[in-house]
Design an enzyme around this catalytic site. Sequence first.
Site, PDB file in Angstrom:
ATOM      1  N   CYS A   8       0.806  -1.224   0.000  1.00 32.89           N
ATOM      2  CA  CYS A   8       0.000   0.000   0.000  1.00 32.89           C
ATOM      3  C   CYS A   8       0.843   1.280   0.000  1.00 32.89           C
ATOM      4  O   CYS A   8       0.336   2.350  -0.321  1.00 32.89           O
ATOM      5  CB  CYS A   8      -0.964  -0.005   1.178  1.00 32.89           C
ATOM      6  SG  CYS A   8      -2.117  -1.387   1.096  1.00 32.89           S
ATOM      7  N   HIS A  20      -3.326   7.358   1.714  1.00 33.98           N
ATOM      8  CA  HIS A  20      -3.703   6.025   1.233  1.00 33.98           C
ATOM      9  C   HIS A  20      -5.081   5.710   1.820  1.00 33.98           C
ATOM     10  O   HIS A  20      -5.347   5.990   2.996  1.00 33.98           O
ATOM     11  CB  HIS A  20      -2.671   4.989   1.691  1.00 33.98           C
ATOM     12  CG  HIS A  20      -3.158   3.589   1.546  1.00 33.98           C
ATOM     13  ND1 HIS A  20      -3.638   3.096   0.346  1.00 33.98           N
ATOM     14  CD2 HIS A  20      -3.273   2.572   2.447  1.00 33.98           C
ATOM     15  CE1 HIS A  20      -4.020   1.842   0.531  1.00 33.98           C
ATOM     16  NE2 HIS A  20      -3.808   1.493   1.790  1.00 33.98           N
ATOM     17  N   ASN A  70     -10.148  -0.014  -0.661  1.00 34.06           N
ATOM     18  CA  ASN A  70      -8.680   0.040  -0.570  1.00 34.06           C
ATOM     19  C   ASN A  70      -8.083  -0.597  -1.826  1.00 34.06           C
ATOM     20  O   ASN A  70      -8.201  -1.812  -2.021  1.00 34.06           O
ATOM     21  CB  ASN A  70      -8.242  -0.713   0.691  1.00 34.06           C
ATOM     22  CG  ASN A  70      -6.734  -0.690   0.904  1.00 34.06           C
ATOM     23  OD1 ASN A  70      -5.983  -0.320   0.005  1.00 34.06           O
ATOM     24  ND2 ASN A  70      -6.296  -1.083   2.084  1.00 34.06           N
TER      25      ASN A  70
END
Length: 323
Positions: A113, A250, A280
Site C-alpha cells: 500500500c 492512502h 482500498n
Amino acid sequence: MIRSQIVGCGAYLPKRIITNDEMTRIVDTTDEWIVARTGIRQRHIAADGEFTSDLAIEAAERTLASAGVEANEIDLIVLATATPDNTFPATAVKVQARLGITRGAAFDVQAVCSGFVYALAVADNFIRCGQVGTALVIGAETFSRILDWKDRSTCVLFGDGAGAVLLRAVETDVPNGARCVLSTHLHSDGRQHDLLFVDGGPSSTQTVGQLRMSGRDVFRHAVGLLSGAVDEALAANGLSADDIDWLVPHQANKRIIDAMARKLKVSTDKMICTIDRHANTSAASIPLALAEAAGDGRIRPGQLVVIEGMGGGFTWASAAIRW
Ligand code: UT7
C-alpha cells in the site's frame, strides 16, 4: 538544481462495481458494518481476463493525454504493484511495450500500500540525479485476485484500480518555491511482516496465495506511523500542518484517515477521500485520489499536497509536492 514536476495524472477503474449489499450475498456481513467500520460503500472489480497491466495502461494513456506528452518521450516507467500479471517479467515492461516504447527502462516496485510513494521516490531520485528526464509512475492493482472471498474480515475491504503521474525534470534555484516534488521519505520495519501478508508465493508455496491481515493490529500501528511520516515531510521543508492545502492519504479506512486528521490538526475539508467509492486499492489508491482531485479542479497549481501510505511489511512513506 534538478527537481521533478508533476505534469500530468490519470486513473482508471474497472467497470464492474460491487456494492456492500452485493457483498452480503457473498459473506456474512452488512452494509451498516462495512460503512461504520471502514467508510466503504462499493468497490470496482476487474473483469475476467482484465489484468493489472490492462488497468495500468489505461491510467498511463490518460496521464499522457492530460500532460500532452507522447509515449516515446518517457525515459523511465516505475510501476508499483503487489498483484503483477506474472511473477516475471515486471508488469511495467508490459505497459512499456503497449505504449510502444523500446528505449529507457521499466520495472516494478513492491511496497504494497506504500508502493506508489516508493515508486514516486525512485523516479524522483532518478530525475534529481540527472539520469532521466521524463518518468511515468504508476500504481496498479487487482487485489480482488488475492482475496479470500470466504473471509469477511478482509474481502469487503479491497478493490481494483490504477492511477499514474508523469514527472518531468525542471531546473530551479529555489526548490521549495518551485512546482515540484519537494521531498520523499520511505520507511520499513519487517518485524511486523506477519500482520499483513499473502500466504503464498513462487519460492514458498508455488501458489499465488491469499491476503491475510490482523486488521486490529494494523489499525493500531497505522495512525502513529502515518502522522509521523506527514510530520517528517513537513519538517523537512520547514512547513507546518497549516501550510497543507491537500492531504491525500492512502485509502485503507475512513476511521484511520479521520484519526490522522485529528492527530495532525488538519481539517477533514483538506483531505481527499475516495474510500467510499474505491475501497482500498493498495498502491493505486493515492494516484486514483490525486487524479480525481486534480481532474475536478480541487488540487490547483502551486498548492501544497502531502501524500502518505502504509501497508504490509510494514512499509510507510510520505511525499510533499508543490503541485
Ligand atoms: O491498506 C493496508 C493497511 N490496512 C489497514 O490499514 C487496515 C487496518 N484495519 C482496519 O481497517 C480495521 O481493523 C478493519 C476494518 C479491518 C476491522 O475493523 P475493526 O473495528 O478493527 O474490527 P475487528 O477486526 O476488531 O472486528 C470486530 C468484529 C468482530 O466480531 P467480534 O469478534 O467482536 O464478535 C469481527 O468478527 O467485527 C466482525 N467482523 C465483521 N462483521 C461484519 C469482521 N469483519 C466483518 C464484516 N462484517 N465484514
